[in-house]
Design a protein around this motif. Sequence first.
Motif, PDB file in Angstrom:
ATOM      1  N   ILE A  94       0.834  -1.197   0.000  1.00 51.60           N
ATOM      2  CA  ILE A  94       0.000   0.000   0.000  1.00 51.60           C
ATOM      3  C   ILE A  94       0.873   1.252   0.000  1.00 51.60           C
ATOM      4  O   ILE A  94       0.567   2.260  -0.671  1.00 51.60           O
ATOM      5  CB  ILE A  94      -0.952  -0.007   1.218  1.00 51.60           C
ATOM      6  N   ALA A  95       1.986   1.204   0.727  1.00 49.58           N
ATOM      7  CA  ALA A  95       2.878   2.367   0.814  1.00 49.58           C
ATOM      8  C   ALA A  95       3.471   2.730  -0.543  1.00 49.58           C
ATOM      9  O   ALA A  95       3.773   3.903  -0.816  1.00 49.58           O
ATOM     10  CB  ALA A  95       3.997   2.096   1.826  1.00 49.58           C
ATOM     11  N   VAL A  96       3.632   1.741  -1.431  1.00 47.97           N
ATOM     12  CA  VAL A  96       4.160   2.000  -2.776  1.00 47.97           C
ATOM     13  C   VAL A  96       3.167   2.810  -3.608  1.00 47.97           C
ATOM     14  O   VAL A  96       3.552   3.548  -4.519  1.00 47.97           O
ATOM     15  CB  VAL A  96       4.496   0.665  -3.472  1.00 47.97           C
ATOM     16  N   GLY A  97       1.867   2.658  -3.318  1.00 52.54           N
ATOM     17  CA  GLY A  97       0.836   3.371  -4.079  1.00 52.54           C
ATOM     18  C   GLY A  97      -0.276   2.485  -4.588  1.00 52.54           C
ATOM     19  O   GLY A  97      -1.206   2.958  -5.248  1.00 52.54           O
ATOM     20  N   VAL A  98      -0.189   1.177  -4.299  1.00 51.47           N
ATOM     21  CA  VAL A  98      -1.277   0.266  -4.645  1.00 51.47           C
ATOM     22  C   VAL A  98      -2.446   0.520  -3.694  1.00 51.47           C
ATOM     23  O   VAL A  98      -2.241   0.765  -2.508  1.00 51.47           O
ATOM     24  CB  VAL A  98      -0.797  -1.200  -4.548  1.00 51.47           C
ATOM     25  N   GLU A  99      -3.678   0.447  -4.214  1.00 49.31           N
ATOM     26  CA  GLU A  99      -4.834   0.806  -3.400  1.00 49.31           C
ATOM     27  C   GLU A  99      -5.512  -0.373  -2.723  1.00 49.31           C
ATOM     28  O   GLU A  99      -6.176  -0.200  -1.697  1.00 49.31           O
ATOM     29  CB  GLU A  99      -5.856   1.561  -4.254  1.00 49.31           C
ATOM     30  N   LYS A 100      -5.390  -1.580  -3.300  1.00 51.61           N
ATOM     31  CA  LYS A 100      -6.084  -2.734  -2.727  1.00 51.61           C
ATOM     32  C   LYS A 100      -5.153  -3.945  -2.680  1.00 51.61           C
ATOM     33  O   LYS A 100      -4.296  -4.119  -3.556  1.00 51.61           O
ATOM     34  CB  LYS A 100      -7.333  -3.092  -3.547  1.00 51.61           C
ATOM     35  N   ILE A 101      -5.372  -4.778  -1.690  1.00 50.70           N
ATOM     36  CA  ILE A 101      -4.652  -6.028  -1.543  1.00 50.70           C
ATOM     37  C   ILE A 101      -5.626  -7.175  -1.794  1.00 50.70           C
ATOM     38  O   ILE A 101      -6.736  -7.197  -1.225  1.00 50.70           O
ATOM     39  CB  ILE A 101      -4.055  -6.182  -0.125  1.00 50.70           C
ATOM     40  N   VAL A 102      -5.222  -8.126  -2.621  1.00 49.77           N
ATOM     41  CA  VAL A 102      -6.032  -9.305  -2.896  1.00 49.77           C
ATOM     42  C   VAL A 102      -5.441 -10.474  -2.123  1.00 49.77           C
ATOM     43  O   VAL A 102      -4.254 -10.796  -2.258  1.00 49.77           O
ATOM     44  CB  VAL A 102      -6.057  -9.634  -4.405  1.00 49.77           C
ATOM     45  N   VAL A 103      -6.246 -11.110  -1.292  1.00 46.15           N
ATOM     46  CA  VAL A 103      -5.787 -12.256  -0.507  1.00 46.15           C
ATOM     47  C   VAL A 103      -6.595 -13.483  -0.902  1.00 46.15           C
ATOM     48  O   VAL A 103      -7.797 -13.403  -1.142  1.00 46.15           O
ATOM     49  CB  VAL A 103      -5.930 -11.997   1.012  1.00 46.15           C
ATOM     50  N   ASN A 104      -5.923 -14.615  -0.976  1.00 40.44           N
ATOM     51  CA  ASN A 104      -6.579 -15.854  -1.366  1.00 40.44           C
ATOM     52  C   ASN A 104      -6.297 -16.943  -0.336  1.00 40.44           C
ATOM     53  O   ASN A 104      -7.091 -17.192   0.559  1.00 40.44           O
ATOM     54  CB  ASN A 104      -6.107 -16.264  -2.766  1.00 40.44           C
ATOM     55  N   THR A 105      -5.117 -17.540  -0.412  1.00 44.89           N
ATOM     56  CA  THR A 105      -4.771 -18.621   0.517  1.00 44.89           C
ATOM     57  C   THR A 105      -4.825 -18.164   1.969  1.00 44.89           C
ATOM     58  O   THR A 105      -5.281 -18.896   2.855  1.00 44.89           O
ATOM     59  CB  THR A 105      -3.367 -19.155   0.183  1.00 44.89           C
ATOM     60  N   ALA A 106      -4.399 -16.916   2.207  1.00 43.42           N
ATOM     61  CA  ALA A 106      -4.343 -16.406   3.587  1.00 43.42           C
ATOM     62  C   ALA A 106      -5.715 -16.335   4.243  1.00 43.42           C
ATOM     63  O   ALA A 106      -5.814 -16.351   5.472  1.00 43.42           O
ATOM     64  CB  ALA A 106      -3.693 -15.027   3.597  1.00 43.42           C
ATOM     65  N   VAL A 107      -6.779 -16.269   3.436  1.00 44.71           N
ATOM     66  CA  VAL A 107      -8.130 -16.239   4.015  1.00 44.71           C
ATOM     67  C   VAL A 107      -8.354 -17.471   4.895  1.00 44.71           C
ATOM     68  O   VAL A 107      -9.007 -17.395   5.942  1.00 44.71           O
ATOM     69  CB  VAL A 107      -9.191 -16.158   2.897  1.00 44.71           C
ATOM     70  N   LEU A 108      -7.771 -18.591   4.483  1.00 47.09           N
ATOM     71  CA  LEU A 108      -7.943 -19.826   5.249  1.00 47.09           C
ATOM     72  C   LEU A 108      -6.740 -20.147   6.135  1.00 47.09           C
ATOM     73  O   LEU A 108      -6.906 -20.670   7.241  1.00 47.09           O
ATOM     74  CB  LEU A 108      -8.210 -20.993   4.291  1.00 47.09           C
ATOM     75  N   THR A 109      -5.529 -19.833   5.643  1.00 44.91           N
ATOM     76  CA  THR A 109      -4.339 -20.222   6.419  1.00 44.91           C
ATOM     77  C   THR A 109      -3.921 -19.171   7.435  1.00 44.91           C
ATOM     78  O   THR A 109      -3.236 -19.493   8.421  1.00 44.91           O
ATOM     79  CB  THR A 109      -3.156 -20.499   5.470  1.00 44.91           C
ATOM     80  N   ALA A 110      -4.296 -17.910   7.207  1.00 43.86           N
ATOM     81  CA  ALA A 110      -3.907 -16.846   8.135  1.00 43.86           C
ATOM     82  C   ALA A 110      -5.060 -15.880   8.342  1.00 43.86           C
ATOM     83  O   ALA A 110      -4.945 -14.672   8.073  1.00 43.86           O
ATOM     84  CB  ALA A 110      -2.668 -16.104   7.603  1.00 43.86           C
ATOM     85  N   PRO A 111      -6.207 -16.359   8.823  1.00 47.06           N
ATOM     86  CA  PRO A 111      -7.382 -15.494   8.953  1.00 47.06           C
ATOM     87  C   PRO A 111      -7.166 -14.326   9.908  1.00 47.06           C
ATOM     88  O   PRO A 111      -7.697 -13.228   9.669  1.00 47.06           O
ATOM     89  CB  PRO A 111      -8.465 -16.451   9.470  1.00 47.06           C
ATOM     90  N   ASP A 112      -6.382 -14.521  10.972  1.00 41.65           N
ATOM     91  CA  ASP A 112      -6.133 -13.419  11.913  1.00 41.65           C
ATOM     92  C   ASP A 112      -5.357 -12.297  11.226  1.00 41.65           C
ATOM     93  O   ASP A 112      -5.605 -11.115  11.489  1.00 41.65           O
ATOM     94  CB  ASP A 112      -5.362 -13.931  13.128  1.00 41.65           C
ATOM     95  N   ALA A 113      -4.430 -12.667  10.351  1.00 40.77           N
ATOM     96  CA  ALA A 113      -3.661 -11.658   9.626  1.00 40.77           C
ATOM     97  C   ALA A 113      -4.571 -10.873   8.685  1.00 40.77           C
ATOM     98  O   ALA A 113      -4.442  -9.643   8.559  1.00 40.77           O
ATOM     99  CB  ALA A 113      -2.533 -12.319   8.844  1.00 40.77           C
ATOM    100  N   VAL A 114      -5.495 -11.569   8.029  1.00 44.67           N
ATOM    101  CA  VAL A 114      -6.425 -10.881   7.124  1.00 44.67           C
ATOM    102  C   VAL A 114      -7.323  -9.940   7.918  1.00 44.67           C
ATOM    103  O   VAL A 114      -7.577  -8.794   7.509  1.00 44.67           O
ATOM    104  CB  VAL A 114      -7.267 -11.907   6.340  1.00 44.67           C
ATOM    105  N   ARG A 115      -7.789 -10.417   9.087  1.00 41.90           N
ATOM    106  CA  ARG A 115      -8.621  -9.567   9.935  1.00 41.90           C
ATOM    107  C   ARG A 115      -7.844  -8.321  10.360  1.00 41.90           C
ATOM    108  O   ARG A 115      -8.391  -7.212  10.403  1.00 41.90           O
ATOM    109  CB  ARG A 115      -9.088 -10.365  11.153  1.00 41.90           C
ATOM    110  N   GLU A 116      -6.560  -8.475  10.639  1.00 38.92           N
ATOM    111  CA  GLU A 116      -5.726  -7.348  11.045  1.00 38.92           C
ATOM    112  C   GLU A 116      -5.482  -6.394   9.873  1.00 38.92           C
ATOM    113  O   GLU A 116      -5.416  -5.172  10.044  1.00 38.92           O
ATOM    114  CB  GLU A 116      -4.390  -7.858  11.595  1.00 38.92           C
ATOM    115  N   MET A 117      -5.347  -6.938   8.668  1.00 35.16           N
ATOM    116  CA  MET A 117      -5.220  -6.086   7.477  1.00 35.16           C
ATOM    117  C   MET A 117      -6.450  -5.195   7.330  1.00 35.16           C
ATOM    118  O   MET A 117      -6.340  -3.992   7.027  1.00 35.16           O
ATOM    119  CB  MET A 117      -5.071  -6.949   6.212  1.00 35.16           C
ATOM    120  N   VAL A 118      -7.615  -5.786   7.526  1.00 34.77           N
ATOM    121  CA  VAL A 118      -8.862  -5.023   7.427  1.00 34.77           C
ATOM    122  C   VAL A 118      -8.868  -3.913   8.474  1.00 34.77           C
ATOM    123  O   VAL A 118      -9.234  -2.764   8.190  1.00 34.77           O
ATOM    124  CB  VAL A 118     -10.080  -5.953   7.610  1.00 34.77           C
TER     125      VAL A 118
END
Length: 660
Positions: A94-118
Amino acid sequence: MHVYPRVIPVLLLEGERLVKTRRFEDARYVGDPVNVISIFNDLEVDELMILDIGAARSRTPAPLALLNRIVTEAFIPLAYGGGVETVAQAQEIIAVGVEKIVVNTAVLTAPDAVREMVRALGSQAIVASVDVRRDGEGYVVYTAGGADAAELTLDEWVAHATALGVGEILVTNIDQEGTRDGIDLDAVRIVSAAAEVPVIAHGGAGARTDLVAPIESAGASAVAAGSAFVMQSGRESVLINYPTRPQIDDLFGHLFDGRGEIRTAVTVERDADLQAAEEFLRSGRVCARCLITDDVPGAAFDQDGVCYYCHLHDSLDKQYPIGPESEAALDRFVAELKEAGRGRKYDCIMGVSGGTDSSYLAHLLVSKGVRPLAVHFDNTWNSPTATSNIFAVLDKLGVDLETYVVDNAEYDDIYHSFMLAGVKDIEAPTDIGFMGVLYRAAEKHGIRHIVEGHSFRTEGVSPMGWLYMDGGYIKGVHERFGRLPMKTYPNLDFKNFVKWSAFSRIQRTRPLYWIDYNKEAAKRFLADEFGWQWYGGHHLENRFTAFYHTYFLPTRFGINFRQIELSALVRSGQMDRTVAAAQFIEPRHGDPELIAMVKKRLGFDDAGFEHVMTMPKKEYTDYPTYKRRFELLRPFFWLMWKLDRVPKSFYVKFCTPRKK
């Protein structure tokens, strides 16, 4: 003001190169990412999504230096996905200038990290991506770039992802990805029905019309595509492209109501109509590709369950491929018309009916500088809409019109004869009369070219067992049952047909075969440009034809001719198969006023009409026809087809010996 659905190019990154895949495999290089994205930037795309398949599989960090170069070049919103599984990684991107992050595998393998991203970046910045494969009646969710199957249903995945707070969901059927066979609308419907966040449909779009169905009939809020925007339509040539604002308006404009709010053709929920349509498609009696059922004459399903008419469509598609080749062919034909018309007032004869196809053909020809003479066969059953359309289009284009009007009593007697004959083909006199008028006009004005407003991509080909026509058939039925002499009816007898096609060298050509003709877009264009009006259905611009399609065929013979047009639209990617099936199985009801008009004009009282609607059924083979002559002269008519003197559909249907 309409806020149109977002149309998002998806670019696949592998290392520092952009690639195209098919079902997530066989990566093929399509260009330098910075250069390609600069082109999309100039094309004013809504937003871009970069999916780093290399990083997703190897779980390596995002290429920040490359992303920085891309962001510097692009002035459009960017989303990036590819192995992102920590808050720190997401924040760096995001700091580079990208506006959105797309997550796939992490939704299931790292749900706490995805929740923290949100929590850290906001739900609008996190897109959850789900990859699926169909498994029987349902779907299996896959992670790790399609390598690993997950132990939960698609509905369960949606509930899990939305509970994490993601702002959007991207849904992709792996087996559709890169195929250009169309987006899996069933998967999109399931996700849209279960999710309370916007859904992006992705995977399989080929023609631009494929972008509409996910919005119109599956509940998606946006549509994304890769191959459709990096490859030339129908080909394997790399060609970066994106629809212009007017083209997007053509695609999506019909989805908006008078208040500027989006409306959909069907609800997201699997209502009774869609359920019935899906049951129909799973019945085992339906072509695996279109809507043709096994009781349609000549359906002839192959070992893959695909019907003969799909194969005929494909052969015509190869003969008239959309792209530069067909554009060049159309331009050559236009030049031929202009050369043939040199020193004459007109370049060609063009049949008009007030319908979509002939109206759009008039616009197409005039836009290319062709001077057609429009010819109309008035069988005295025209609807007011048809005549208004003919006037509106031809008047604005400055095209001259010749109308041949048959004696109404004589023509009604021909219809009366066909009703008494007990056959399906009661509309054959109109088609033969129209063709007879066109040939006579060509001979009268010394013109060697007749152009016809027909497209196999939107109309298909009528089965021989459902509609037969020739001049001998008209004459034979009328001699048996007619009460008035045929004096004004422009029949097409065998001698004149051969004379005009062979010796007068009058060619019949269908220019719409050479263009990417979309019927819905054509309707909207004609309405906006000429004040043209839709008349409610295919061939319904004529009142007797409307009676024939909506009441006579379904009631007397159990035939629903919508099957032919809807199948053509499905094959050409202009309509979702399930939506088309829902329309097909919807019952047809004749208009009581139209039925009363037919009774009155043809001279049937209630008892007489009931008799002709229930009497023993007959076939065209029970009456004199030219069919046997056409079969015996098959080599001759093959040559006539190759010389464009008769359409391929005539040669295939009428010159092929009838199966016993």
